[in-house]
Design a protein around this motif. Structure first.
Motif, PDB file in Angstrom:
ATOM      1  N   GLN A  27      14.974 -12.958 -19.437  1.00  0.00           N
ATOM      2  CA  GLN A  27      15.564 -11.740 -19.976  1.00  0.00           C
ATOM      3  C   GLN A  27      16.963 -11.530 -19.410  1.00  0.00           C
ATOM      4  O   GLN A  27      17.280 -11.994 -18.320  1.00  0.00           O
ATOM      5  N   SER A  28      17.770 -10.838 -20.191  1.00  0.00           N
ATOM      6  CA  SER A  28      19.102 -10.422 -19.761  1.00  0.00           C
ATOM      7  C   SER A  28      19.093  -8.902 -19.682  1.00  0.00           C
ATOM      8  O   SER A  28      18.863  -8.224 -20.689  1.00  0.00           O
ATOM      9  N   ALA A  41      14.150 -11.969 -24.004  1.00  0.00           N
ATOM     10  CA  ALA A  41      14.561 -10.611 -24.378  1.00  0.00           C
ATOM     11  C   ALA A  41      15.925 -10.272 -23.815  1.00  0.00           C
ATOM     12  O   ALA A  41      16.284 -10.686 -22.706  1.00  0.00           O
ATOM     13  N   ILE A  42      16.659  -9.502 -24.601  1.00  0.00           N
ATOM     14  CA  ILE A  42      17.892  -8.857 -24.162  1.00  0.00           C
ATOM     15  C   ILE A  42      17.642  -7.358 -24.167  1.00  0.00           C
ATOM     16  O   ILE A  42      17.161  -6.804 -25.155  1.00  0.00           O
ATOM     17  N   ALA A  43      17.921  -6.710 -23.056  1.00  0.00           N
ATOM     18  CA  ALA A  43      17.817  -5.250 -22.971  1.00  0.00           C
ATOM     19  C   ALA A  43      19.208  -4.674 -22.796  1.00  0.00           C
ATOM     20  O   ALA A  43      20.064  -5.284 -22.152  1.00  0.00           O
ATOM     21  N   ASN A  44      19.453  -3.521 -23.369  1.00  0.00           N
ATOM     22  CA  ASN A  44      20.716  -2.810 -23.149  1.00  0.00           C
ATOM     23  C   ASN A  44      20.576  -1.694 -22.126  1.00  0.00           C
ATOM     24  O   ASN A  44      21.563  -1.078 -21.730  1.00  0.00           O
ATOM     25  N   GLN A  52      27.678 -11.124 -20.577  1.00  0.00           N
ATOM     26  CA  GLN A  52      26.445 -11.562 -19.919  1.00  0.00           C
ATOM     27  C   GLN A  52      25.364 -11.936 -20.919  1.00  0.00           C
ATOM     28  O   GLN A  52      24.815 -13.043 -20.875  1.00  0.00           O
ATOM     29  N   ASN A  53      25.030 -11.021 -21.830  1.00  0.00           N
ATOM     30  CA  ASN A  53      23.909 -11.325 -22.718  1.00  0.00           C
ATOM     31  C   ASN A  53      24.284 -12.314 -23.826  1.00  0.00           C
ATOM     32  O   ASN A  53      23.420 -12.993 -24.372  1.00  0.00           O
ATOM     33  N   THR A  54      25.590 -12.421 -24.148  1.00  0.00           N
ATOM     34  CA  THR A  54      26.017 -13.443 -25.100  1.00  0.00           C
ATOM     35  C   THR A  54      25.837 -14.832 -24.501  1.00  0.00           C
ATOM     36  O   THR A  54      25.337 -15.752 -25.163  1.00  0.00           O
TER      37      THR A  54
END
Length: 766
Positions: free
Chosen positions: A653-654, A507-510, A668-670
């Motif tokens: 997760q990021s 998962a990626i969270a913003n 970071q999330n890329t």
């Protein structure tokens, strides 16, 4: 003076006592008017008495029509819903309907009001002493397309006689139009289609000339959006797939939504963007659209979701350069076969859209070459569609052949829109004001099937019995509640299904993982007076939801009329909210932010909405709580920081340390997503690689540093076409490590790996 004060007091009491019957208070003036249309009976959002000579949009035309229709004592015009039906019919017939309104109407003369010519009688009805100079008369002729846009630059327009509305004794002699297509003015004939080929895609300005029987010639322009403005992609001209083709697809598994009487098949569209290495469909990555009312986000815009950084970088481009094929699935607005029912696919039931994904995966699996397993990326609601579709295939013995599922700021535990905003927008749209722009916003964001399924707190759960817009004020009705018969069944179904079992789920969270808030609980979001005209104004107060176990007023709207120098409230509505004992209110919780400026464009020529967005005291609210994006199940506190004790189903997760706009890619999330996709199955970096630093951009040397020795390393550098530019094996990285390279300006991928794991970094040579 005493008599004046007494009169004002009587008027004040009567206006408050009959606030919701404002239109009826003018009934005695019906026979005093010439046109039988009194504009003061409605709250003039369009300011139709002072129209400027600007292009008329579809929404503005509808707003003016809606106000004139309600202001007409004789009710000669169909209700606004009729225009909605005709718009849907035009969409189903692939024809853009034009509509023409010719009317004369009146408004109360301000001087006559100030001079006490108008008064309230004993029955609390407005009357007038003398009709001489009591009313101002206005002439209005408007024409516009009822659809704001069309998917192609080739558009068929039609002016049907049932969409020509005329409350005057004037008749139409001729209507001509210049569609800005190089053909000049052409005669519009009733009920006859006229085909137009716009020279470019985008916003069009259509010129109309209307000649009436009294000799008047009205020149007016209207705006219209034609075609899809495509973006430039690095597409391979030698690809085996036709990358310029948008393919339609229908599910083969029907779904019956809550409240529907039968099951229906869903429809969507997809486009394949092959890799730029060999152009063979062999390494599919599915990218799904998310929550998208009205299909405002086309396939090119979905591709652009993958943009990151300030150098024009795009994750989809990066992946295609590494040999992956990107397949974008969009859920557009469509007409259900055999009917004129228009379905807004971008906000349809999540389950029905998931069945379309199932069909697409089946089709791509049948076409792809080789044994490479799929990757599915679901931004926003697309993450729920992907989760549901993949898990459905597993439970029904359908092989999705997918190795990696990336949830990108998806609302696994629900989404949030401030309940104060919901109350205000719904009241202004479906209450006595009748703002058609906000009706569309409410229908798409809050009342759509997907909105009802996802919103943790939804306005329909707070409405008074029998009312479409007034909220309950009792204490028992103030806690957050989802849409009745939608929210709880959907979340229960999702929880029961769980997550895909045969995929790696990340998962990626913003939203921030350290508890950082977006604003503060109970903060004032708006306290503003909107001067609609010299005699009408609106006062709007908004707040975020309160602290835990506290109650506050989150929305308060007043519409006021000036009489004898005093302001009287004609319409008024409010909403209160209470936060649960376990958490502060959702609006300011850590989470992927909703940027209000993204919907400010919907205001168009709506002056009230434009002023609304310009006077917000905070432009953001928590849209996807961090805990929802990570599906953390062991806390009911939305503000609880993410920690090692957080119970999440995701293997990795990021999570940022600040709240970012919803569905935002950053360095970071890329890097997280690239590492997950490019380095299976060792997708989690070994602790040795986690502290690795690579200087970027580079010049003529690649500089790498590591806090601990990493031995037996292979270092590889490839360009965007997959060509190996440098490869070194049996290397040791200890402290500072440098490799001279002779490469040209461009984008490259550096991979460092050994038996412990691997990591890939994108490098830019300046």
């Amino acid at each position: 003076m005493k008599s004046k004060i007494t009169l004002v007091f009587i008027m004040l009491v009567s206006v408050f006592a009959t606030a919701q019957n404002q239109e009826n208070k003018f009934d005695l003036l019906k026979d005093k008017t010439q046109t039988k249309i009194l504009y003061d009976r409605v709250f003039g959002i369009s300011n139709a008495t002072h129209l400027e000579n600007k292009p008329v949009s579809s929404l503005f035309f509808k707003q003016v029509y809606h106000e004139i229709q309600r202001a007409d004592f004789l009710e000669r015009l169909p209700k606004y819903y009729y225009l909605k039906e005709q718009s849907n019919l035009g969409f189903a017939e692939n024809k853009v309907p034009l509509s023409l309104l010719i009317t004369e109407f009146e408004s109360q003369n301000k001087a006559a009001i100030d001079n006490h010519n108008f008064y309230l009688d004993a029955n609390e009805q407005w009357n007038v002493k003398s009709i001489t100079n009591a009313f101002d008369k206005h002439n209005l002729t408007l024409i516009a397309p009822l659809l704001a846009s069309y998917k192609s630059t080739a558009v068929t327009f039609v002016l049907k006689d049932n969409l020509i509305f005329n409350t005057t004794n004037k008749s139409i002699q001729q209507i001509t139009a210049d569609f800005n297509d190089g053909k000049g003015f052409r005669v519009l004939t009733k009920n006859q289609s006229i085909k137009v080929e716009f020279l470019t895609a985008g916003k069009q300005n259509i010129q109309f000339r209307i000649q009436l029987s009294n000799g008047a010639i009205i020149n007016q322009s209207a705006t219209f959006q034609s075609g899809t403005v495509d973006n430039s992609f690095a597409k391979n001209a030698n690809a085996t797939q036709d990358i310029n083709t948008i393919n339609t697809i229908s599910s083969t598994i029907p779904y019956q939504g809550y409240g529907e009487t039968q099951a229906f098949l869903g429809q969507a569209e997809y486009e394949i963007f092959p890799d730029v290495v060999n152009g063979i469909l062999d390494k599919p990555i599915f990218l799904l659209d998310g929550f998208d009312p009205g299909d405002a986000r086309k396939i090119p815009n979905i591709y652009s979701i993958m943009n990151y950084g300030t150098t024009g970088s795009n994750l989809a481009d990066d992946l295609r350069a590494q040999g992956f094929d990107v397949i974008i699935l969009n859920f557009p607005t469509y007409t259900r076969p055999g009917t004129t029912n228009v379905i807004d696919g971008g906000v349809d039931y999540i389950q029905r859209n998931a069945m379309i994904l199932v069909e697409l995966i089946n089709q791509i699996n049948a076409q792809k070459v080789g044994t490479e397993k799929n990757v599915v990326i679901g931004p926003s609601m697309g993450g729920l569609i992907a989760r549901y579709g993949l898990r459905y295939m597993e439970t029904n013995n359908l092989n999705h052949d997918t190795r990696l599922y990336i949830s990108f700021d998806s609302p696994h535990l629900g989404a949030n829109v401030p309940i104060g905003f919901q109350h205000l927008f719904n009241y202004m749209g479906y209450g006595p004001l009748g703002d058609v722009t906000l009706q569309g916003l409410v229908d798409g964001m809050f009342k759509s099937p997907a909105g009802r399924e996802m919103l943790i707190d939804q306005f329909e759960g707070h409405l008074q019995s029998g009312s479409a817009f007034e909220f309950n004020t009792s204490a028992a009705s103030l806690l957050p509640t989802g849409c009745p018969n939608y929210r709880t069944p959907f979340q229960n179904e999702l929880n029961t299904m769980g997550f895909p079992l045969t995929t790696r789920n990340v998962a990626i969270a913003n939203g921030a993982g350290n508890g950082t808030m977006t604003g503060t609980p109970d903060m004032i979001v708006m306290g503003h007076t909107f001067n609609i005209s010299t005699t009408q104004r609106a006062i709007i107060d908004l707040r975020f939801t309160p602290l835990a176990n506290q109650t506050n007023e989150v929305s308060h709207f007043k519409a006021q009329q000036q009489v004898l120098g005093f302001w009287f409230t004609g319409y008024e509505s409010l909403a209160n909210s209470k936060a649960p004992t376990t958490s502060n209110g959702l609006d300011s919780a850590p989470g992927g932010r909703f940027d209000m400026s993204t919907i400010a464009a919907t205001a168009g020529t709506n002056a009230v909405l434009s002023e609304f967005f310009n006077n917000l005291l905070i432009q953001y609210f928590d849209f996807i709580p961090t805990n929802s994006a990570l599906s953390i199940s062991n806390t009911s506190n939305w503000y609880q920081p993410v920690s090692a004790n957080s119970n999440t189903p995701f293997l990795a997760q990021s999570v940022p340390s600040v709240n970012e706009n919803h569905v935002t890619l950053n360095a970071q999330n890329t890097a997280f997503a690239l590492n997950e996709i490019l380095n299976p199955p060792l997708a989690v970096e070994h602790h040795l690689f986690s502290d690795l630093f690579v200087k970027n951009p580079i010049q003529n040397t690649i500089e790498i540093s590591s806090a601990a020795p990493i031995t037996d390393v292979t270092v590889t550098l490839v360009d965007v076409l997959g060509k190996t530019m440098m490869s070194k094996s049996n290397q040791t990285i200890d402290g500072n490590y440098q490799i001279p390279v002779a490469i040209t300006k461009g984008i490259y991928f550096l991979t460092i790996k050994n038996m412990s794991g691997s990591v890939t970094r994108k490098l830019i040579k300046e």
